[in-house]
Design an enzyme around this catalytic site. Structure first.
Site, short mmCIF file in Angstrom:
data_model
loop_
_atom_site.label_atom_id
_atom_site.label_comp_id
_atom_site.label_asym_id
_atom_site.label_seq_id
_atom_site.Cartn_x
_atom_site.Cartn_y
_atom_site.Cartn_z
N HIS A 198 -0.50 26.63 9.60
CA HIS A 198 -1.47 27.37 8.79
C HIS A 198 -2.90 27.09 9.27
CE1 HIS A 198 1.91 28.01 6.16
NE2 HIS A 198 2.00 26.74 5.86
N LYS A 233 -0.97 22.50 -2.33
CA LYS A 233 -0.43 23.85 -2.53
C LYS A 233 0.90 23.73 -3.28
CE LYS A 233 -0.50 25.19 1.88
NZ LYS A 233 -0.80 23.86 2.48
N HIS A 284 5.21 31.16 4.70
CA HIS A 284 6.22 30.50 5.54
C HIS A 284 7.32 31.47 5.92
CE1 HIS A 284 4.48 27.57 2.72
NE2 HIS A 284 4.38 26.83 3.79
#
Lengths: 335, 335
Positions: free
Chosen positions: B57, B105, B219
Site C-alpha cells: 500500500h 486499519k 487487498h
C-alpha cells in the site's frame, strides 16, 4: 478491455482542470489555449522556463510547475505533441527580461512544434533558446538521424535548470547549462506489460509470459530487444552497469532517478533503488541526490527506468535549491 | 505472468532499505525487527504516533513518517499484518512522555497484532491507545461483526493526528480526536483490473470485459458488486454521492482524497478530481483541502477511491500544519 478511467471528450482538458483545482496555491490554469503557469517566481529569475509534450507522462510536466522549477507547462493530447500556438502563448505569458528557455524531449513532433513557436516568438522580439533532452540509451545506436529519445532525465534537467534560473543565469548561460545537464544524463527502461492503448483499450503491445522489453520507450515504442526476463538482481545490475558505462564523462558523484513507468509500485521501486545503490557502491560511485517514484511514466505501463546524471561543480546546489511544485519531492530540497 | 519487479527473498526488507536510502534526512531504518522511525519530532509532541499494516500500500505507512505526521511505521509482508514484536519494539522506540498512539486499519490481523503489542507495552508501564480507521462504505452493511474496512481515510487520519499531536494534545485527547477523524470519513473504491497476485503472478481476480468491481477492497477482496461499467461521469457521480450520503454528520466543508489504487495514472486521477469537484459544487459542499494521487493503493490494481472527511472546528489547522515526510504533498502544507 480499457482499464483507463477517463472522459471520452477532452480528457486532457479535464485532467488539467482537476490538476489546477488540486494545487490552487501553486499553479494557474489557462484554458484556451491549454497550459498552466506558476503563481510565483523567484525575484532573481531572468529567464522564463517552459516545458511540455504529450500527455500520459504525469506528473511531467505540469507537476513541476512552481517556484524553483518550471514557469509553464504545455500539454498535448495523450502521447501527442502540443500545438505550436499553446507553446507560443504560454511562452509569451512567462518570458522573463532575458527571454524564455524551452525544455524539449527529443521527439520529432515536439521539435517541430516548439520550433515553430520559437520562430514566432523571435519575430515578436522575444529571445528563445532550447534545451533538448536525449538520455535514452536504447536509441543510442539507432540507425536514424533522430538521435536518442528524451525520457526520465527530463525531470532532472528541469530541476537543475530551475535552480540555475533562480541563481540569475542569463538565457545563453542557462541554455548551455541545460545542454550540459542533458549531455551528462543517461537512462535505460524495461517493461513487463505494455500500457493500456488510449481509446481502443487493451495492451498497446503484447509480451509473452516470461519476457520483458529491454530498452522500451515512454510511448510504447517497442524496445531494442524482447528478452527472457532475468532474475531481479541480474536485471537491475545489468541496467545500472549499462547506464554507468553509457555516461560520456563519468564522475565520482551522481544524481540517481529510479522511475516508475506507471503501474510499477513504490514497493518495487524502492527495492530496485536498494539494488541500484548496492551496484553503485561496488563501483565506487557516490549518490549525492536521488528520486525514487513515478515521475516520467508511460501511462499505466508495468516497468521502470534508471537514470544517472554525472555531477559537475555547482550542480548540486541547483539540485537542492528550494522548489515548491505539486510533484517535486520535499526530501530533495529540505536539507 | 508476474509483472512485479521484486526480489524473491525478503522483498519488503529490500524495499524498506531502498526507502531509507532515498530519504536519509527524514527517516531511520531499524532492520531487526523491521520498522522505520522519524529523524525529527516537534518539541511540543507528547505522544508517539505509530502506524503499520501489510505492505503493498506504499507510500502508506512509511511515506508518512517524518516531522508533523508519524513517528514510526511498521510494515508486514505484502498484504499481511506486521508481527506484534515489530509493533512493540517500534512503540518503545518512539513513545513520548504521554505514551504512544497506534493508528490501525480495521482488519482482524492488524487488530490482533497491535493488540498484543499494546498489552506488552502496558505491562512495561507505557500508556497506549488505539485509533481504528474504518471508512469503507462497501462493507458498511456487511453481515459480519468485523465492521467497515480501513482504506483511504488512513492518510487523512494520520495527517490530522500529526497536526494535533504537534499541538500538544495528550494521549486521551488525541485518541478521541483520532476516533472523531475516522468517524467523520467515508470512502468507496472501484477497480477495472485486479492487482498482480504476489508470488504466483497473474491477476488476483478476473473481471470480464466491460465490468468493474464496485466497492473493491485494498487487498483484492472482491467487491460488494461486479457491475457493468458506467460511463466516466456517471461512475464518478455515483461514487461521490454515495460517499456524501454515507457521512454520518455532513458538514459544509470537507477534506477530499482522490486516491489511485496502483496502476491508475495521475492523468485519470486529476480528471476524476475535476468531476468530483463538479458534483461537490452542485451539492454546495466546500472543499477546504484535497489530495489527488496514489496514497493508499492495492499493489498495481487499476482503480481508484474517493474519500471525504467532514471537517469540524480546529481540524483544518491540523490539516495544513507543517509536515515533512517522504510522501505527504507540499501543496497541502505550504500556504
Amino acid at each position: 478491455m480499457n482499464h483507463l478511467f477517463l472522459p471520452v471528450d477532452a480528457p486532457v482538458d479535464a485532467a488539467l482542470r482537476g490538476f489546477a483545482l488540486a494545487h490552487p496555491g501553486l499553479v494557474s490554469l489557462h484554458e484556451d489555449p491549454l497550459y498552466v503557469t506558476a503563481r510565483d517566481r523567484h525575484p532573481g529569475r531572468r529567464v522564463g522556463l517552459l516545458s511540455g509534450g504529450g500527455s500520459g507522462h504525469e506528473p511531467l510536466h505540469a507537476g513541476f510547475v512552481g517556484r524553483g522549477m518550471l514557469d509553464a507547462a504545455v500539454p498535448g493530447r495523450v502521447f501527442a505533441s502540443p500545438h505550436n500556438r499553446q507553446v507560443y502563448e504560454a511562452s509569451r505569458a512567462v518570458a522573463g527580461g532575458d527571454g524564455v528557455l524551452h525544455v524539449v524531449k527529443n521527439y520529432t513532433g515536439d521539435r517541430i512544434n516548439f520550433g515553430i513557436a520559437a520562430e514566432r516568438l523571435r519575430a515578436d522580439g522575444i529571445p528563445v533558446r532550447r534545451v533538448l533532452v536525449d538520455d535514452d540509451l536504447a536509441t543510442d545506436d539507432a540507425e536514424t538521424a533522430t538521435g536518442r529519445r528524451g525520457t526520465g532525465a527530463t525531470v532532472v534537467v528541469e530541476k537543475l535548470l530551475g535552480g540555475a534560473a533562480d541563481a540569475g543565469l542569463g538565457l545563453d548561460e542557462l541554455a548551455e547549462a541545460g545542454a550540459a545537464f542533458a549531455a551528462a544524463s543517461r537512462s535505460i527502461a524495461v517493461a513487463a506489460r505494455a500500457q493500456t492503448a488510449p481509446g481502443r483499450g487493451g495492451e498497446a503491445f503484447a509480451l509473452a509470459d516470461g519476457e520483458i522489453e529491454y530498452g522500451v520507450g515512454i510511448h510504447g515504442e517497442r524496445a531494442a530487444r524482447t528478452v527472457p526476463r532475468p532474475d531481479f538482481a541480474d536485471l537491475v545490475d545489468r541496467m545500472t552497469q549499462q547506464v554507468l558505462d553509457g555516461l560520456p564523462d563519468p564522475e565520482d558523484a551522481v544524481l540517481l532517478l529510479v522511475n516508475g513507468l506507471g503501474a510499477t509500485t513504490l514497493l518495487e521501486l524502492y527495492a530496485i533503488h536498494d539494488r541500484v545503490r548496492h551496484q553503485l557502491d561496488k563501483r565506487g560511485v557516490r549518490v549525492a541526490g536521488q528520486l525514487v517514484g513515478t515521475f516520467v511514466p508511460a501511462l499505466d505501463m508495468s516497468g521502470f527506468s534508471v537514470t544517472v546524471t554525472a555531477l559537475r561543480e555547482n550542480w548540486l546546489d541547483w539540485w537542492h535549491a528550494p522548489a515548491l511544485t505539486p510533484a517535486f519531492p520535499l526530501s530533495e530540497t529540505a536539507r
